[in-house]
Design an enzyme around this catalytic site. Structure first.
Site, PDB file in Angstrom:
ATOM      1  N   ASN A   1       2.107  -2.788   3.990  1.00  0.00           N
ATOM      2  CA  ASN A   1       1.086  -3.867   3.523  1.00  0.00           C
ATOM      3  C   ASN A   1      -0.044  -4.259   4.632  1.00  0.00           C
ATOM      4  OD1 ASN A   1      -0.207  -5.068   1.441  1.00  0.00           O
ATOM      5  ND2 ASN A   1       0.767  -6.750   1.812  1.00  0.00           N
TER       6      ASN A   1
ATOM      7  N   ASP B   1       0.589  -1.489   0.069  1.00  0.00           N
ATOM      8  CA  ASP B   1      -0.153   0.218  -0.251  1.00  0.00           C
ATOM      9  C   ASP B   1       0.809   1.296   0.122  1.00  0.00           C
ATOM     10  OD1 ASP B   1      -3.158  -0.432   0.588  1.00  0.00           O
ATOM     11  OD2 ASP B   1      -2.074  -2.023   1.026  1.00  0.00           O
TER      12      ASP B   1
END
Length: 358
Positions: free
Chosen positions: A255, A245
């Site tokens: 993440n 992310d």
């Protein structure tokens, strides 16, 4: 107008001048598209996890800007630029961790700046949103090839891989990041089995990743997170392959919560660790993972499953939805622009410069 994934999964569709999102909260039991015609509703859809996955969130927000422009221009065709900023901020505030959201909004703002004040901006902004959508699919295909090549070159161990959360067509414009690598490697005969973490508390691995892989007849075993160490010890796992992310300047990776656990376990068991993400996920403005804002969500996600309470009333809950994996636990970061092995700041800077090629 849509960008179709090769296996037919389309999480995001622009059709008949409105946005349609596949409601990922009710998969795999139901496949239902919800229709959005305002930027505020699009932001709420992102918050509510109708759509999730960093690239998909960015693409969805770009279409949200198109809807905002339509509304602002209809209300005041000469002052729409002044009023659209409010809606871009609403979209930006929908999720704090996924940097693709802010990258996509920045691309849309650049296009807004080029627009004449008194001309309807919707057509040009829609072209930009579609470009963002289609470029994500193209990036996924490139990353799939890069990642599969890496797995093939290291094929001295098992033919199974492990993944976490969902990084497929549902989380992206199409094909997927980590799941795109897995699909490509399977199609090339490089791997033959996937272990999918269930991914509490939203069960993206169970509900979404297993569903996507089964649609394509890719052998998958679903496991609880607590089984990961045992699987690495007893099965033929060669790689853990995950998405991201946000990636910082030194190569730290935010993440889905539980990713850090897998990286630590992989190091102990001699399993390699791969992160797959487009360059829009890389945030060179943040020095390390310590600088990444980590979203925390409500207790209801942990204490109940599908409305059925499983924990005592009043129990205190800590619900971070992302964690940060340090760069020194990562073997390789795969992007559409190139590959970074054993990432550090110098290598990340080289990747982001124009002269770095795979």
């Amino acid at each position: 107008m849509s960008a179709s994934d090769q296996n037919g999964v389309e999480a995001i569709i622009w059709r008949e001048d409105r946005l349609e999102l596949l409601d990922q909260r009710i998969l795999p039991e139901q496949e239902n598209y919800l229709i959005y015609e305002t930027a505020e509703d699009v932001a709420q859809a992102i918050r509510d996890m109708v759509v999730r996955g960093a690239p998909a969130i960015g693409i969805t927000a770009a279409y949200g800007v198109v809807l905002a422009a339509r509304h602002c221009f209809a209300r005041d065709s000469f002052m729409w630029k002044e009023s659209i900023g409010k809606y871009i901020k609403i979209l930006a505030d929908s999720r704090p961790t996924a940097v693709n959201l802010f990258w996509a909004l920045e691309q849309m703002e650049k296009r807004i700046a080029l627009q004449a004040d008194d001309l309807n901006p919707e057509k040009k902004l829609l072209e930009e949103a579609v470009r963002i959508h289609e470029s994500d699919i193209a990036a996924n295909k490139t990353m799939g090839e890069f990642g599969a090549d890496i797995i093939a070159a290291s094929q001295d161990s098992g033919r199974s891989v492990m993944t976490h959360c969902n990084t497929g067509a549902l989380a992206t414009g199409g094909l997927g990041t980590a799941l795109g690598v897995i699909r490509t490697a399977f199609d090339k005969g490089i791997i033959d089995h996937v272990f999918a973490d269930e991914t509490r508390p939203w069960f993206q691995g169970a509900r979404l990743t297993a569903w996507e892989l089964m649609r394509e007849n890719i052998p998958v075993s679903l496991n609880v997170e607590g089984a990961a160490a045992h699987i690495m010890k007893t099965q033929d796992i060669s790689w853990v392959i995950v998405g991201a992310d946000r990636i910082t300047a030194n190569g730290d990776v935010a993440n889905k919560i539980g990713t850090y656990n897998l990286a630590v376990l992989a190091l102990h068991h001699g399993v390699r660790f791969m992160v797959v993400a487009p360059v829009s996920t890389i945030d060179m403005s943040l020095e390390t993972g310590e600088d990444i804002p980590i979203e925390e969500r409500g207790a209801d996600e942990v204490v109940a499953v599908k409305g059925q309470q499983i924990a005592p009333d009043g129990v205190e809950v800590f619900n971070p939805v992302f964690d940060v994996t340090p760069a020194d636990l990562i073997d390789v970061i795969v992007t559409e622009k190139g590959v970074v092995e054993r990432p550090d700041r110098d290598k990340m800077e080289l990747l982001m410069s124009n002269d770095h090629l795979h």
